[in-house]
Design an enzyme around this catalytic site. Structure first.
Site, PDB file in Angstrom:
ATOM      1  N   ARG A  68       0.828  -1.216   0.000  1.00 56.68           N
ATOM      2  CA  ARG A  68       0.000   0.000   0.000  1.00 56.68           C
ATOM      3  C   ARG A  68       0.864   1.268   0.000  1.00 56.68           C
ATOM      4  NH1 ARG A  68      -2.870  -1.473   3.858  1.00 56.68           N
ATOM      5  NH2 ARG A  68      -2.296  -0.069   5.566  1.00 56.68           N
ATOM      6  N   HIS A 105       0.185   4.781  -2.012  1.00 58.16           N
ATOM      7  CA  HIS A 105       0.036   6.063  -1.340  1.00 58.16           C
ATOM      8  C   HIS A 105       1.096   7.063  -1.783  1.00 58.16           C
ATOM      9  CE1 HIS A 105      -2.844   5.041   2.170  1.00 58.16           C
ATOM     10  NE2 HIS A 105      -3.029   4.184   1.172  1.00 58.16           N
ATOM     11  N   ASP A 106       2.244   6.564  -2.176  1.00 55.24           N
ATOM     12  CA  ASP A 106       3.263   7.463  -2.710  1.00 55.24           C
ATOM     13  C   ASP A 106       2.848   7.985  -4.081  1.00 55.24           C
ATOM     14  OD1 ASP A 106       5.816   8.782  -2.844  1.00 55.24           O
ATOM     15  OD2 ASP A 106       6.457   7.228  -4.237  1.00 55.24           O
ATOM     16  N   VAL A 126       0.052  10.784  -4.545  1.00 55.84           N
ATOM     17  CA  VAL A 126       0.335  12.137  -4.059  1.00 55.84           C
ATOM     18  C   VAL A 126       1.656  12.588  -4.672  1.00 55.84           C
ATOM     19  CG1 VAL A 126       0.658  13.614  -2.044  1.00 55.84           C
ATOM     20  CG2 VAL A 126      -0.824  11.599  -1.883  1.00 55.84           C
ATOM     21  N   GLY A 150       2.893  11.942  -7.381  1.00 55.89           N
ATOM     22  CA  GLY A 150       3.487  10.957  -8.267  1.00 55.89           C
ATOM     23  C   GLY A 150       4.440  10.039  -7.529  1.00 55.89           C
ATOM     24  N   SER A 196       7.891  10.755  -1.912  1.00 54.80           N
ATOM     25  CA  SER A 196       7.586  11.794  -0.920  1.00 54.80           C
ATOM     26  C   SER A 196       6.913  11.238   0.334  1.00 54.80           C
ATOM     27  CB  SER A 196       6.705  12.891  -1.536  1.00 54.80           C
ATOM     28  OG  SER A 196       5.537  12.354  -2.119  1.00 54.80           O
ATOM     29  N   GLU A 239       3.687  13.965   4.416  1.00 52.90           N
ATOM     30  CA  GLU A 239       2.625  13.065   3.969  1.00 52.90           C
ATOM     31  C   GLU A 239       2.381  11.927   4.958  1.00 52.90           C
ATOM     32  OE1 GLU A 239       3.157  11.607  -0.046  1.00 52.90           O
ATOM     33  OE2 GLU A 239       3.874  13.561  -0.707  1.00 52.90           O
ATOM     34  N   ASN A 291      -2.391   8.025   6.076  1.00 50.70           N
ATOM     35  CA  ASN A 291      -1.110   7.307   6.067  1.00 50.70           C
ATOM     36  C   ASN A 291      -0.706   6.775   7.430  1.00 50.70           C
ATOM     37  OD1 ASN A 291      -0.496   7.451   3.314  1.00 50.70           O
ATOM     38  ND2 ASN A 291       0.350   9.518   3.514  1.00 50.70           N
ATOM     39  N   HIS A 332      -6.393  -5.345  -2.348  1.00 48.87           N
ATOM     40  CA  HIS A 332      -6.997  -5.495  -1.014  1.00 48.87           C
ATOM     41  C   HIS A 332      -7.068  -6.951  -0.589  1.00 48.87           C
ATOM     42  CE1 HIS A 332      -9.223  -1.348  -1.192  1.00 48.87           C
ATOM     43  NE2 HIS A 332      -7.914  -1.240  -1.038  1.00 48.87           N
ATOM     44  N   ASP A 390      -9.513  -9.122   3.438  1.00 53.38           N
ATOM     45  CA  ASP A 390      -9.923 -10.334   2.729  1.00 53.38           C
ATOM     46  C   ASP A 390      -9.883 -11.472   3.750  1.00 53.38           C
ATOM     47  OD1 ASP A 390     -10.384 -12.427   1.030  1.00 53.38           O
ATOM     48  OD2 ASP A 390      -8.712 -12.013  -0.325  1.00 53.38           O
ATOM     49  N   SER A 420      -7.694 -14.824   4.111  1.00 54.98           N
ATOM     50  CA  SER A 420      -6.699 -14.837   3.039  1.00 54.98           C
ATOM     51  C   SER A 420      -5.806 -13.607   3.120  1.00 54.98           C
ATOM     52  CB  SER A 420      -7.417 -14.870   1.681  1.00 54.98           C
ATOM     53  OG  SER A 420      -6.506 -14.959   0.620  1.00 54.98           O
ATOM     54  N   ASP A 458      -4.176 -13.577  -3.742  1.00 51.08           N
ATOM     55  CA  ASP A 458      -4.989 -14.459  -4.566  1.00 51.08           C
ATOM     56  C   ASP A 458      -6.179 -13.681  -5.120  1.00 51.08           C
ATOM     57  OD1 ASP A 458      -6.793 -14.246  -2.414  1.00 51.08           O
ATOM     58  OD2 ASP A 458      -6.111 -16.118  -1.515  1.00 51.08           O
TER      59      ASP A 458
END
Length: 327
Positions: free
Chosen positions: A66, A70-71, A74, A76, A80, A91, A97, A195, A246, A249, A254
């Site tokens: 993740r 998240h990088d 924001v 690109g 950051s 950030e 975050n 996710h 999930d 899992s 998967d």
């Protein structure tokens, strides 16, 4: 561009650059094997560190995957999200975050790379490589990662608050936010499949369980049995408990995530929203019907697309010596 260690010293120039260059998935200057000559063992070093980390801390798989998302969303994909601020205004200090973990793992990777190839591999590229290796370590397929990114010098908390897509987003917002970054509707549904690993704090979805319309009700699009299970895990105003995105899992990459959505067991509003668009719903139906026949390949392609958002290449930005601070 050289900047002082104070973020605001470069803010004006950086903001001007943002207005001149659209935040789209262009990726000029990136290529597979960028470090082949300058640091030929770079990817093997990253993979080795991640293997060691996963052997003792497998719960970091979701947060580290993740972190790349998240990088990129924001400013690109320019690292950051890794920067510290002496006033806690970077950030990483933004509420969305706060659930990110594994910054020490990124530092560990960077230390290993600096030892082997000082000043060569950017922190932005480390995030992209770590994300790929996390997918592989949890059972997903490998894919080629384009590298050649350089690191940005600015990290602003309010930008993360404004630019990260909230878990409460509906399908209209999701499609618009992906489109403005040059990503397709297919990228949206494919990347949502990330996710399949990781957890979320109760606060990210508790309104769906306890106060969906402000009248103490639950989201009618959620399965009632699922609501009951979530209430057992999360009490009202719970800010600390973690719930699997999930269930059953959480540490395996998967396609079971796609089974949950039509059963009305997507944890976030943004998950359930994938049923509200014909293209995203058709993709979910296809993965269910075929046992996820294309998902692993598609995920790699969409991660590459995402990894091109707003990159700094060539002489732009810098290659940080330490990922948490500018040179």
């Amino acid at each position: 561009m050289a900047c002082s260690k104070l973020f605001l010293s470069c803010l004006l120039v950086q903001l001007t650059f943002l207005f001149l260059v659209p935040e789209v998935a262009h990726g000029q200057g990136l290529k597979v094997g960028f470090y082949q000559k300058a640091c030929p063992n770079a990817e093997a070093i990253v993979k080795g560190v991640i293997h060691e980390v996963m052997s003792v801390a497998p719960s970091l798989s979701g947060p580290l995957l993740r972190m790349h998302f998240h990088d990129c969303f924001v400013r690109g994909c320019e690292g950051s999200v890794l920067l510290n601020s002496p006033t806690n205004q970077a950030e990483k200090n933004a509420i969305p975050n706060q659930s990110l973990r594994g910054f020490q793992t990124i530092d560990r990777v960077k230390t290993a790379l600096e030892k082997a190839c000082p000043g060569i591999v950017s922190c932005a590229d480390i995030l992209a490589l770590v994300a790929r290796d996390m997918v592989v370590a949890t059972g997903g397929f490998s894919y080629d990662v384009e590298t050649g990114r350089r690191d940005g010098n600015v990290s602003i908390m309010n930008e993360a608050l404004n630019d990260l897509i909230p878990p409460t987003a509906n399908i209209t917002t999701l499609k618009a936010d992906f489109a403005k970054r040059g990503l397709s509707v297919k990228d949206l549904v494919v990347l949502s499949g990330g996710h399949t690993i990781g957890t979320s704090h109760c606060s990210s979805f508790s309104n769906r369980v306890y106060n969906f319309t402000g009248k103490g009700d639950a989201d009618p699009t959620l399965d009632s049995n699922y609501i009951a299970r979530l209430k057992l895990r999360c009490k009202p105003n719970d800010q600390t408990t973690l719930v699997e995105m999930d269930p059953g899992s959480v540490r395996t990459f998967d396609v079971k995530y796609f089974d949950l959505i039509p059963k009305r067991r997507g944890l976030f509003t943004s998950d359930s929203a994938l049923l509200d668009d014909s293209e995203t719903k058709a993709y979910i139906d296809l993965q269910i019907k075929t046992g996820g026949s294309t998902f692993f390949k598609d995920f790699g392609e969409s991660m590459v697309n995402m990894g091109r958002i707003g990159v700094l290449t060539g002489t732009a930005g810098e290659v940080r010596k330490v990922c948490s601070k500018v040179n």
